[in-house]
Motif scaffolding. Sequence first.
Motif, PDB file in Angstrom:
ATOM      1  N   GLY A 193       0.811  -1.206   0.000  1.00 37.94           N
ATOM      2  CA  GLY A 193       0.000   0.000   0.000  1.00 37.94           C
ATOM      3  C   GLY A 193       0.850   1.264   0.000  1.00 37.94           C
ATOM      4  N   GLY A 309     -10.591  -3.255   3.094  1.00 36.32           N
ATOM      5  CA  GLY A 309      -9.632  -2.342   2.458  1.00 36.32           C
ATOM      6  C   GLY A 309      -9.573  -1.008   3.159  1.00 36.32           C
ATOM      7  N   LYS A 311     -12.005   1.206   6.580  1.00 40.25           N
ATOM      8  CA  LYS A 311     -13.003   0.967   7.621  1.00 40.25           C
ATOM      9  C   LYS A 311     -14.422   1.154   7.084  1.00 40.25           C
ATOM     10  N   MET A 334      -4.001  -7.072   4.717  1.00 38.74           N
ATOM     11  CA  MET A 334      -2.890  -6.284   4.165  1.00 38.74           C
ATOM     12  C   MET A 334      -2.084  -7.176   3.240  1.00 38.74           C
ATOM     13  N   ALA A 335      -1.515  -6.561   2.198  1.00 39.66           N
ATOM     14  CA  ALA A 335      -0.770  -7.355   1.226  1.00 39.66           C
ATOM     15  C   ALA A 335       0.440  -8.043   1.870  1.00 39.66           C
ATOM     16  N   VAL A 339      -4.685 -11.403   7.500  1.00 50.92           N
ATOM     17  CA  VAL A 339      -6.054 -11.065   7.091  1.00 50.92           C
ATOM     18  C   VAL A 339      -7.004 -11.491   8.211  1.00 50.92           C
ATOM     19  N   GLN A 355     -13.768  -5.631  12.745  1.00 45.70           N
ATOM     20  CA  GLN A 355     -13.151  -5.947  11.453  1.00 45.70           C
ATOM     21  C   GLN A 355     -12.654  -7.390  11.423  1.00 45.70           C
ATOM     22  N   VAL A 427     -10.563  -1.601  14.082  1.00 49.82           N
ATOM     23  CA  VAL A 427      -9.553  -0.658  13.605  1.00 49.82           C
ATOM     24  C   VAL A 427      -9.943   0.740  14.044  1.00 49.82           C
ATOM     25  N   LYS A 441      -4.162   3.084  -1.077  1.00 54.38           N
ATOM     26  CA  LYS A 441      -3.284   3.699  -0.099  1.00 54.38           C
ATOM     27  C   LYS A 441      -2.348   4.680  -0.796  1.00 54.38           C
TER      28      LYS A 441
HETATM   29  C1  OOB Z   1      -5.837  -4.409   1.887  1.00 57.19           C
HETATM   30  O1  OOB Z   1      -4.489  -4.463   1.676  1.00 57.19           O
HETATM   31  P1  OOB Z   1      -3.522  -3.216   1.443  1.00 57.19           P
HETATM   32  O2  OOB Z   1      -2.153  -3.762   1.499  1.00 57.19           O
HETATM   33  O3  OOB Z   1      -3.962  -2.436   0.256  1.00 57.19           O
HETATM   34  O4  OOB Z   1      -3.747  -2.227   2.677  1.00 57.19           O
HETATM   35  C2  OOB Z   1      -3.583  -2.643   4.006  1.00 57.19           C
HETATM   36  C3  OOB Z   1      -4.091  -1.575   4.952  1.00 57.19           C
HETATM   37  C4  OOB Z   1      -4.192  -2.037   6.374  1.00 57.19           C
HETATM   38  O5  OOB Z   1      -2.949  -1.982   7.019  1.00 57.19           O
HETATM   39  C5  OOB Z   1      -5.194  -1.033   6.918  1.00 57.19           C
HETATM   40  O6  OOB Z   1      -4.575   0.197   7.160  1.00 57.19           O
HETATM   41  C6  OOB Z   1      -6.154  -0.856   5.794  1.00 57.19           C
HETATM   42  O7  OOB Z   1      -5.429  -1.202   4.617  1.00 57.19           O
HETATM   43  N1  OOB Z   1      -7.330  -1.732   5.885  1.00 57.19           N
HETATM   44  C7  OOB Z   1      -8.398  -1.503   6.678  1.00 57.19           C
HETATM   45  C8  OOB Z   1      -9.301  -2.562   6.432  1.00 57.19           C
HETATM   46  N2  OOB Z   1      -8.757  -3.386   5.505  1.00 57.19           N
HETATM   47  C9  OOB Z   1      -7.553  -2.862   5.189  1.00 57.19           C
HETATM   48  N3  OOB Z   1      -8.662  -0.531   7.573  1.00 57.19           N
HETATM   49  C10 OOB Z   1      -9.850  -0.591   8.224  1.00 57.19           C
HETATM   50  N4  OOB Z   1     -10.767  -1.571   8.036  1.00 57.19           N
HETATM   51  C11 OOB Z   1     -10.542  -2.569   7.158  1.00 57.19           C
HETATM   52  N5  OOB Z   1     -11.467  -3.546   6.974  1.00 57.19           N
HETATM   53  O8  OOB Z   1      -6.438  -3.373   1.971  1.00 57.19           O
HETATM   54  C12 OOB Z   1      -6.507  -5.730   2.021  1.00 57.19           C
HETATM   55  C13 OOB Z   1      -5.808  -6.904   1.795  1.00 57.19           C
HETATM   56  C14 OOB Z   1      -6.443  -8.139   1.917  1.00 57.19           C
HETATM   57  C15 OOB Z   1      -7.789  -8.171   2.263  1.00 57.19           C
HETATM   58  C16 OOB Z   1      -8.483  -7.002   2.489  1.00 57.19           C
HETATM   59  C17 OOB Z   1      -7.843  -5.773   2.379  1.00 57.19           C
END
Ligand code: OOB
Length: 542
Positions: A193, A309, A311, A334-335, A339, A355, A427, A441
């Motif tokens: 991200g 992804g 909140k 997160m990548a 999860v 979450q 979160v 991000k």
């Molecule tokens: C997903 O992956 P990325 O790498 O694009 O972003 C990760 C970041 C987390 O560290 C967090 O800050 C935020 O995205 N995030 C959330 C969230 N899901 C991700 N913040 C609040 N509530 C949530 N439900 O975004 C990602 C990867 C795999 C599955 C789902 C999302």
Amino acid sequence: MIPLRQVWPPECAARYRAAGYWRGETFTSFLRQRVREMPDHIAVVGGEARWTFVELEARAERIARGLLALGFQPGDRVVVQLPNIPEFLSVVFGLFRARLVPVYALPAHRQIEIAHFARTAEARGYIVAQNHDGFDYRTLAQQVTAEVPAVEHVVVVGEGGDFPSLDTLPSGEGVVLPEDADPSEVAFLQISGGSTGLSKLIPRTHDDYIYSFRASAEICQLSPDSVYLAALPVAHNFPMSSPGVFGALYAGSRIVLAPSPSPEAAFPLIARERVTITGLVPPLALLWLQAAPTTTHDLSSLQVLQVGGAKFLPESARRVRPVLGCTLQQVFGMAEGLVNYTRLDDPDEIIVETQGRPISDADEVLILDDAGHPVPEGEAGNLLTRGPYTIRAYHNNDGANARAFTPDGYYRTGDVVKRTPEGYLVVQGRASDHINRAGEKISAEEIEDHLLGHPSVFDAAVVSLPDAFLGERSCAFIIAQGEKPKAAALKAWMRTRGLADFKVPDQIVFVDAFETTAVGKVSRKELRANLRRRFLEQEAAR
Ligand code: OOB
């Protein structure tokens, strides 16, 4: 060929194998297994195409041979930038079959990002679609190969123009495909991200990634009767593996690729293909909630809507079941690995308010204060994690590795969370200064660096502001020098930089000065926080 490795300590790796998390499967071996079990089951639907498992494998093998005949060597990295088309799957499984290593770029990425991925991954190839959303990727490929000459081969899905196209690759007759990978090898590089500066590359192994989507498919109760709609761009970790297209194929489900996540594109596909599960980011979930009550398309097949992804606020989460008639699943991932999911049979309050909890019993989660001490149960703190599918290091990036990982291998997620008595995470926000714009991000630092390249910008600070639709939008505070540019002109200039469009600031606010303390400059972090706070106070007072 020296395969890339990820560096779990041997005793951890042994424990993950003994516990059955890592089963020694590879992408190639699991696809082969499905072909044996259900050769004629439709696996991939997209555009006009409906491919069975046998066809998917045959296409992947043809591509593998063609790429090797073109001159790739096993171990080479290949940047893949494809939208949600069936060829995403045949290309990627083809790369795995040829022991080539995909580097996943999003369709929105442009020259600066692609050149950065190609350089950091030392890529020799770049596979693009001819065209998507009105953008010709062959032009981008010209620019990237001019900037990074090590990218020797471009392959185009569609009309190649000056480049070879996927359909006219050499037949590769007589090319001997390599032996399958060792499951502990890095299978691909995923994009982070990007919380500070440019995105980092995330090496994921066959063992660790397959575990994450196999377990995800179980949590989501996927079966051969399930139909997974890939609405978000499949190169992103969420629709790729949570459970995403790979988890669905692993479970023998059918995947349907939507050209866009809009209700206009997705609803007819849900009705026609009897889609049972899909995943969205919060702003899209809001659009779906708005469009569903008046749609003429039959959405009754939908059993699960995943949202993640960024909140998803409880007020919105509460509306999913009454409006769409399906179960909400919150996904916080997160990548880099970890999860969390709410489980399908969890009580509504947990589904709406949290979450989720980690996939695995082997996921180790710490919630620490800024001094590194565990916070009292139920209080907010920094989330750190390690486990059987969370990386221990980024690719080729010692500086980031020193910051992002503790000496004992925990990944500092940058997220601030609370844990409920039941072990679910909520979160609260994050410690790092990135903007989470509808799940995309954006690094404040990266955008500030670009803005500083403009002759009329003396200094810039980029912050996130709350946004009713996007969740967060980006706002650049700018001190101008010389003639003050117009905000629109500055945005237009950002668009010419060769950056993903989502990184162009949503809002620009000119200020006369940034605050300094008596001792000297405040930190960038404090500066951004102060600018954001003052701006929001002013807005509220209006
Ligand atoms: C997903 O992956 P990325 O790498 O694009 O972003 C990760 C970041 C987390 O560290 C967090 O800050 C935020 O995205 N995030 C959330 C969230 N899901 C991700 N913040 C609040 N509530 C949530 N439900 O975004 C990602 C990867 C795999 C599955 C789902 C999302």
